[in-house]
Design a protein around this motif. Structure first.
Motif, PDB file in Angstrom:
ATOM      1  N   ALA A   1       0.839  -1.209   0.000  1.00 35.64           N
ATOM      2  CA  ALA A   1       0.000   0.000   0.000  1.00 35.64           C
ATOM      3  C   ALA A   1       0.870   1.253   0.000  1.00 35.64           C
ATOM      4  CB  ALA A   1      -0.923  -0.011   1.220  1.00 35.64           C
ATOM      5  N   ALA A   2       1.962   1.230   0.793  1.00 35.49           N
ATOM      6  CA  ALA A   2       2.863   2.394   0.865  1.00 35.49           C
ATOM      7  C   ALA A   2       3.540   2.646  -0.482  1.00 35.49           C
ATOM      8  CB  ALA A   2       3.908   2.171   1.960  1.00 35.49           C
ATOM      9  N   LEU A   3       3.967   1.547  -1.150  1.00 40.44           N
ATOM     10  CA  LEU A   3       4.608   1.689  -2.466  1.00 40.44           C
ATOM     11  C   LEU A   3       3.610   2.252  -3.482  1.00 40.44           C
ATOM     12  CD1 LEU A   3       6.597  -1.690  -2.593  1.00 40.44           C
ATOM     13  CD2 LEU A   3       7.633   0.577  -2.645  1.00 40.44           C
ATOM     14  N   ALA A   4       2.379   1.741  -3.449  1.00 40.13           N
ATOM     15  CA  ALA A   4       1.347   2.207  -4.385  1.00 40.13           C
ATOM     16  C   ALA A   4       1.031   3.680  -4.148  1.00 40.13           C
ATOM     17  CB  ALA A   4       0.084   1.356  -4.228  1.00 40.13           C
ATOM     18  N   ALA A   5       0.933   4.053  -2.857  1.00 42.72           N
ATOM     19  CA  ALA A   5       0.620   5.453  -2.516  1.00 42.72           C
ATOM     20  C   ALA A   5       1.724   6.392  -2.990  1.00 42.72           C
ATOM     21  CB  ALA A   5       0.417   5.583  -1.002  1.00 42.72           C
ATOM     22  N   ALA A   6       2.973   5.885  -2.970  1.00 44.44           N
ATOM     23  CA  ALA A   6       4.108   6.721  -3.399  1.00 44.44           C
ATOM     24  C   ALA A   6       4.311   6.650  -4.917  1.00 44.44           C
ATOM     25  CB  ALA A   6       5.372   6.263  -2.676  1.00 44.44           C
ATOM     26  N   GLY A   7       3.472   5.856  -5.600  1.00 44.03           N
ATOM     27  CA  GLY A   7       3.585   5.751  -7.064  1.00 44.03           C
ATOM     28  C   GLY A   7       4.792   4.954  -7.530  1.00 44.03           C
ATOM     29  N   VAL A   8       5.274   4.050  -6.670  1.00 40.05           N
ATOM     30  CA  VAL A   8       6.453   3.242  -7.031  1.00 40.05           C
ATOM     31  C   VAL A   8       5.971   1.903  -7.602  1.00 40.05           C
ATOM     32  CG1 VAL A   8       8.558   2.121  -6.176  1.00 40.05           C
ATOM     33  CG2 VAL A   8       7.806   4.291  -5.163  1.00 40.05           C
ATOM     34  N   THR A   9       6.376   1.587  -8.837  1.00 38.09           N
ATOM     35  CA  THR A   9       5.961   0.297  -9.420  1.00 38.09           C
ATOM     36  C   THR A   9       6.886  -0.798  -8.909  1.00 38.09           C
ATOM     37  OG1 THR A   9       7.326   0.715 -11.360  1.00 38.09           O
ATOM     38  CG2 THR A   9       4.989   1.249 -11.543  1.00 38.09           C
ATOM     39  N   TYR A  10       6.314  -1.981  -8.680  1.00 35.03           N
ATOM     40  CA  TYR A  10       7.115  -3.092  -8.168  1.00 35.03           C
ATOM     41  C   TYR A  10       6.552  -4.404  -8.700  1.00 35.03           C
ATOM     42  CZ  TYR A  10       3.192  -3.755  -4.971  1.00 35.03           C
ATOM     43  OH  TYR A  10       1.944  -3.974  -4.467  1.00 35.03           O
ATOM     44  N   LEU A  11       7.353  -5.464  -8.540  1.00 33.13           N
ATOM     45  CA  LEU A  11       6.969  -6.794  -9.034  1.00 33.13           C
ATOM     46  C   LEU A  11       6.788  -7.753  -7.866  1.00 33.13           C
ATOM     47  CD1 LEU A  11       9.866  -6.907 -11.632  1.00 33.13           C
ATOM     48  CD2 LEU A  11       7.470  -6.672 -12.259  1.00 33.13           C
ATOM     49  N   GLY A  12       6.233  -8.938  -8.164  1.00 38.55           N
ATOM     50  CA  GLY A  12       6.170 -10.025  -7.180  1.00 38.55           C
ATOM     51  C   GLY A  12       7.336 -10.961  -7.433  1.00 38.55           C
ATOM     52  N   PRO A  13       7.690 -11.804  -6.433  1.00 41.86           N
ATOM     53  CA  PRO A  13       8.842 -12.700  -6.601  1.00 41.86           C
ATOM     54  C   PRO A  13       8.657 -13.619  -7.812  1.00 41.86           C
ATOM     55  CG  PRO A  13       7.597 -13.239  -4.617  1.00 41.86           C
ATOM     56  CD  PRO A  13       7.045 -11.968  -5.135  1.00 41.86           C
ATOM     57  N   GLY A  14       9.744 -13.799  -8.571  1.00 46.65           N
ATOM     58  CA  GLY A  14       9.671 -14.670  -9.750  1.00 46.65           C
ATOM     59  C   GLY A  14       9.296 -13.925 -11.013  1.00 46.65           C
ATOM     60  N   GLU A  15       8.672 -12.726 -10.871  1.00 48.80           N
ATOM     61  CA  GLU A  15       8.376 -11.915 -12.070  1.00 48.80           C
ATOM     62  C   GLU A  15       9.686 -11.292 -12.535  1.00 48.80           C
ATOM     63  OE1 GLU A  15       3.771 -10.568 -11.194  1.00 48.80           O
ATOM     64  OE2 GLU A  15       5.332  -9.114 -10.832  1.00 48.80           O
ATOM     65  N   GLU A  16       9.835 -11.193 -13.845  1.00 50.66           N
ATOM     66  CA  GLU A  16      11.122 -10.759 -14.376  1.00 50.66           C
ATOM     67  C   GLU A  16      11.314  -9.252 -14.296  1.00 50.66           C
ATOM     68  OE1 GLU A  16      13.208 -11.733 -18.488  1.00 50.66           O
ATOM     69  OE2 GLU A  16      12.284 -13.477 -17.545  1.00 50.66           O
ATOM     70  N   THR A  17      12.430  -8.858 -13.668  1.00 50.02           N
ATOM     71  CA  THR A  17      12.732  -7.424 -13.593  1.00 50.02           C
ATOM     72  C   THR A  17      13.089  -6.910 -14.982  1.00 50.02           C
ATOM     73  OG1 THR A  17      14.958  -8.091 -12.976  1.00 50.02           O
ATOM     74  CG2 THR A  17      13.536  -7.346 -11.195  1.00 50.02           C
ATOM     75  N   THR A  18      12.807  -5.639 -15.214  1.00 48.22           N
ATOM     76  CA  THR A  18      13.143  -5.000 -16.492  1.00 48.22           C
ATOM     77  C   THR A  18      13.916  -3.725 -16.151  1.00 48.22           C
ATOM     78  OG1 THR A  18      11.168  -3.620 -16.476  1.00 48.22           O
ATOM     79  CG2 THR A  18      10.950  -5.800 -17.486  1.00 48.22           C
ATOM     80  N   PRO A  19      14.569  -3.110 -17.135  1.00 42.04           N
ATOM     81  CA  PRO A  19      15.286  -1.856 -16.826  1.00 42.04           C
ATOM     82  C   PRO A  19      14.367  -0.795 -16.207  1.00 42.04           C
ATOM     83  CG  PRO A  19      15.963  -2.710 -18.956  1.00 42.04           C
ATOM     84  CD  PRO A  19      14.827  -3.573 -18.499  1.00 42.04           C
ATOM     85  N   ASP A  20      13.050  -0.839 -16.519  1.00 37.78           N
ATOM     86  CA  ASP A  20      12.126   0.170 -15.976  1.00 37.78           C
ATOM     87  C   ASP A  20      11.605  -0.200 -14.586  1.00 37.78           C
ATOM     88  OD1 ASP A  20      12.399   1.558 -18.327  1.00 37.78           O
ATOM     89  OD2 ASP A  20      10.744   0.477 -19.293  1.00 37.78           O
ATOM     90  N   THR A  21      11.398  -1.483 -14.346  1.00 37.69           N
ATOM     91  CA  THR A  21      10.887  -1.912 -13.032  1.00 37.69           C
ATOM     92  C   THR A  21      11.884  -2.877 -12.420  1.00 37.69           C
ATOM     93  OG1 THR A  21       8.665  -1.740 -13.945  1.00 37.69           O
ATOM     94  CG2 THR A  21       8.872  -2.878 -11.841  1.00 37.69           C
ATOM     95  N   ARG A  22      12.663  -2.343 -11.476  1.00 37.25           N
ATOM     96  CA  ARG A  22      13.751  -3.149 -10.905  1.00 37.25           C
ATOM     97  C   ARG A  22      13.501  -3.516  -9.446  1.00 37.25           C
ATOM     98  NH1 ARG A  22      18.377  -0.216 -10.542  1.00 37.25           N
ATOM     99  NH2 ARG A  22      17.399   1.787 -10.990  1.00 37.25           N
ATOM    100  N   LEU A  23      12.355  -3.091  -8.892  1.00 36.06           N
ATOM    101  CA  LEU A  23      12.062  -3.359  -7.478  1.00 36.06           C
ATOM    102  C   LEU A  23      11.079  -4.528  -7.356  1.00 36.06           C
ATOM    103  CD1 LEU A  23      12.184  -2.486  -4.432  1.00 36.06           C
ATOM    104  CD2 LEU A  23      10.212  -1.034  -4.909  1.00 36.06           C
ATOM    105  N   THR A  24      11.403  -5.488  -6.482  1.00 40.51           N
ATOM    106  CA  THR A  24      10.511  -6.624  -6.216  1.00 40.51           C
ATOM    107  C   THR A  24      10.158  -6.624  -4.731  1.00 40.51           C
ATOM    108  OG1 THR A  24      11.677  -7.881  -7.931  1.00 40.51           O
ATOM    109  CG2 THR A  24      10.257  -9.127  -6.459  1.00 40.51           C
TER     110      THR A  24
END
Length: 700
Positions: A616-639
């Motif tokens: 919820a805190a990440l969403a409120a701050a507008g930070v995109t993130y992934l779940g474990p096992g989802e592939e990181t990309t140069p644009d979304t590097r936080l899991t």
């Protein structure tokens, strides 16, 4: 050791004598040779050589696989090293005979004449690249390593192994390759395999191997490279018998699935233990007491007794009518046949299939005694006779494994009869369902129940065995799960990978000898990897403070990576009132933002119960993130990683939220501290620990 790096313009001005330009030329030539190999495969016309459509389909699939394996992966260097032999390998060392030069890479590449341009890293001639040293040069004059930037060859580094005057130094390129930031799935370590890892990778197919390795020692990569090596060395045999990689969960399997294709291997299947035993739908969960008893190896004997209890001794003679004759087999003789089959201790189903033939044989003996000359067809006809079928059904009825387990868990009397002297009353009570299910379909089966059904299934009919199985994160398996995996490689071999300090289940493995016994591979060699290549020294030393409590007697990992400043522990002062959680969330977000300013992937690891608040805190701050096992990309590097799913994964930077909450999230302190040890050791470059409450006393 000499390191060289030049810019494009420098190398061009030196002309063709420049070694770097020469090596780039060889890379370009190798790439076009690989392209030609692929084009040749694509141009093959198989219509004239196949006798029928089945052959054609098989050949076509093999050809497709061949074309796929010849793909040139843009960011995967075709070769990463070169060996200059003093003499021709395998040849008599004739005076003055010059050695050969071999480029070592991920796959074999040859030119139009069939001469090798790149040698597969698994070939015997490549072995000195990993094993040769000043002490034992293995007939190597020069070992050259190549450095790449985004797929371009930009540097090389030489070691003159036969030159005793040159000092031994750590390879800079090797270090850079090990430390290179990672975005996306797990990478292969083919360019950085160390001698002690190479020994395990190249050990033979016949023997099973168990690798105990702390965090960052490369045990998973070693296991995967071992599969690739075995497929190279024993391709035909393993193509027939099959190979399987077993991991702890789907996100872990997704993380590692790119490694084997990068090594040219496409034929390896992946599964979790739950996938292997999926005879029923799992919709329920056990408490830890029930799970411990159900996972105990003693359950195998309870099931064996329960299966065999279906056999009833015959009390009536059997009469077979054929034409005008009647043949009588007395009850005592039928009982002898049944007892002999039980004594042979073969699978229940196989014995049941053999019984009508044995009875028919007894009838044939009587026919022969009366002067008839019956043949095999008569025996088969007697075995199919209605009276024989009825006798078999009464004496040795079919057993449905799921129904059998359902009865054991629902019927206290049935369980007591078969668990007598094996499970005490409390243990029997723990596994019995409070509310018995009416049918196999309506039952809320647990993961441990599915393993019991798998055991019962194998007691009825033999499980198919594969040629080689790799079992990763093995320390979390119960004895019954080990048995389930062992059934899949009874005639094959296994590579078992794990770390006793990272066992986070109530039934976690206490010793590898015990585990290998349950697996049916008691003779396996146990190798220990203690050199850490991935986790920085400061981070591993901090995590190792937990070892005396979680795995007494286990050696701490000795990391070769010096990274001063790679560890930060931050206490968040409570803001007062109900907003305390908000202060911690904010501190975690700040640490994530700081980590994201660096190159590479970032994992925010937290106790499972804390994940929704952080999401919820990440969403409120507008930070995109992934779940474990989802592939990181140069644009979304936080899991965002729940602590329960962190095992086996790694990130360049890790932010660990509230260690005491990670410990508290487990049923007991030791399991909690082990879960924390896993979370603390996922970082490759830096770790920030953020906490509002006190740290566990072992870390304080």
């Amino acid at each position: 050791m000499h390191a060289h790096a030049q810019s494009e313009s420098e190398s061009e001005s030196v002309g063709s004598q420049d070694p770097l330009a020469r090596e780039r030329g060889h890379l370009a030539a190798s790439r076009s040779a690989l392209r030609a190999m692929r084009e040749d495969a694509e141009a093959l016309d198989i219509r004239d050589v196949t006798a029928n459509w089945v052959n054609a389909a098989v050949l076509e699939r093999q050809l497709d696989d061949r074309i796929k394996s010849l793909a040139d992966l843009a960011h995967t260097p075709l070769f990463f090293g070169r060996l200059d032999y003093l003499h021709a390998p395998g040849a008599e060392q004739a005076e003055g005979a010059a050695g050969e030069q071999f480029y070592i890479g991920r796959r074999h590449v040859h030119d139009a004449d069939g001469d090798p341009m790149v040698i597969d890293w698994r070939a015997p001639v490549s072995q000195p690249f990993y094993r040769a040293s000043k002490k034992d040069p293995m007939d190597i004059a020069l070992r050259r390593r190549f450095g790449y930037t985004a797929g371009d060859l930009t540097a090389y580094e030489d070691e003159h192994l036969s030159d005793a005057t040159e000092a031994v130094r750590t390879s800079k390129l090797l270090q850079q390759e090990i430390e290179r930031p990672r975005v996306g799935p797990m990478r292969d370590i083919v360019a950085t395999i160390q001698p002690e890892q190479d020994e395990i990778v190249r050990s033979g197919l016949g023997g099973s191997v168990c690798v105990q390795g702390g965090p960052g020692t490369g045990k998973t990569a070693v296991g995967l490279h071992r599969v690739a090596y075995l497929l190279y060395a024993h391709r035909e045999r393993l193509a027939r018998t099959g190979t399987l990689v077993i991991g702890p969960n789907a996100s872990f399997l997704h993380y590692i699935e790119q490694v084997l294709p990068a090594l040219g291997e496409l034929e390896v299947k992946q599964a979790t233990v739950d996938d292997l035993v999926a005879h029923v739908e799992v919709r329920g969960a056990d408490d830890s007491t029930a799970a411990l008893v159900k996972g105990d190896a003693r359950m195998a004997e309870v099931l064996r007794r329960a299966v065999r209890s279906h056999v009833t001794m015959p009390t009536e003679p059997l009469v077979v009518v054929r034409g005008s004759r009647r043949w009588r087999v007395p009850a005592y003789e039928l009982e002898e046949i049944v007892r002999e089959l039980l004594a042979r201790d073969i699978r229940y189903g196989a014995a049941r299939d053999a019984l009508p033939q044995r009875i028919a044989h007894a009838v044939l003996v009587r026919m022969e005694q009366s002067g008839e000359a019956p043949d095999d067809r008569v025996q088969d006809a007697v075995a199919r006779n209605a009276a024989v079928k009825a006798a078999v059904k009464a004496v040795w009825p079919p057993v449905d494994p799921a129904k059998l387990v359902l009865r054991l868990l629902s019927d206290a009397g049935f369980l007591a009869a078969h668990a007598e002297g094996i499970l005490d009353e409390d243990e029997q009570q723990a596994v019995l369902w409070a509310k018995p299910a009416r049918s196999v379909k309506s039952a809320k089966w647990s993961a441990a129940d599915a393993v019991l059904i798998d055991e019962a299934t194998d007691l009825v009919a033999r499980t198919h065995s594969l040629g080689h199985v790799v079992l990763d994160e093995a320390q979390d398996l119960s004895p019954m799960q080990y048995r389930a995996v062992g059934r899949r490689c009874t005639t094959g071999s296994a590579t078992v990978l794990g770390d006793l300090a990272q066992g986070t289940t109530p039934w976690a493995t206490r010793s590898w000898d015990e585990a290998l016994g349950h697996l049916g591979k008691g003779g396996a060699v146990v190798e220990e990897l203690t050199a850490g290549f991935r986790v920085p020294r400061e981070v591993i030393a901090y995590a190792s403070r937990l070892l005396p409590d979680i795995a007494p007697g286990l050696a701490a990992v000795d990391s070769v990576r010096e990274s001063p400043g790679s560890l930060a522990v931050r206490h968040v002062a409570p803001a007062g009132g109900a907003e305390d959680g908000a202060a911690l969330d904010a501190a975690c977000l700040e640490a994530c933002a700081e980590s994201l300013r660096q190159e590479g992937s970032v994992g925010l690891i937290a106790a499972d119960a804390r994940v929704p608040a952080l999401a919820a805190a990440l969403a409120a701050a507008g930070v995109t993130y992934l779940g474990p096992g989802e592939e990181t990309t140069p644009d979304t590097r936080l899991t965002l990683v729940p602590a329960s799913l962190a095992k086996g994964l790694e990130y360049d930077y890790v932010v660990l939220d509230e260690p005491s909450a990670v410990v508290a999230g487990e049923p007991d302190e030791r399991t909690g501290l082990r879960r924390l040890y896993v979370a603390l050791t996922r970082a490759v470059s830096g770790l920030i620990v953020v906490h509002a409450t006190g740290l566990p006393k072992q870390l304080a």
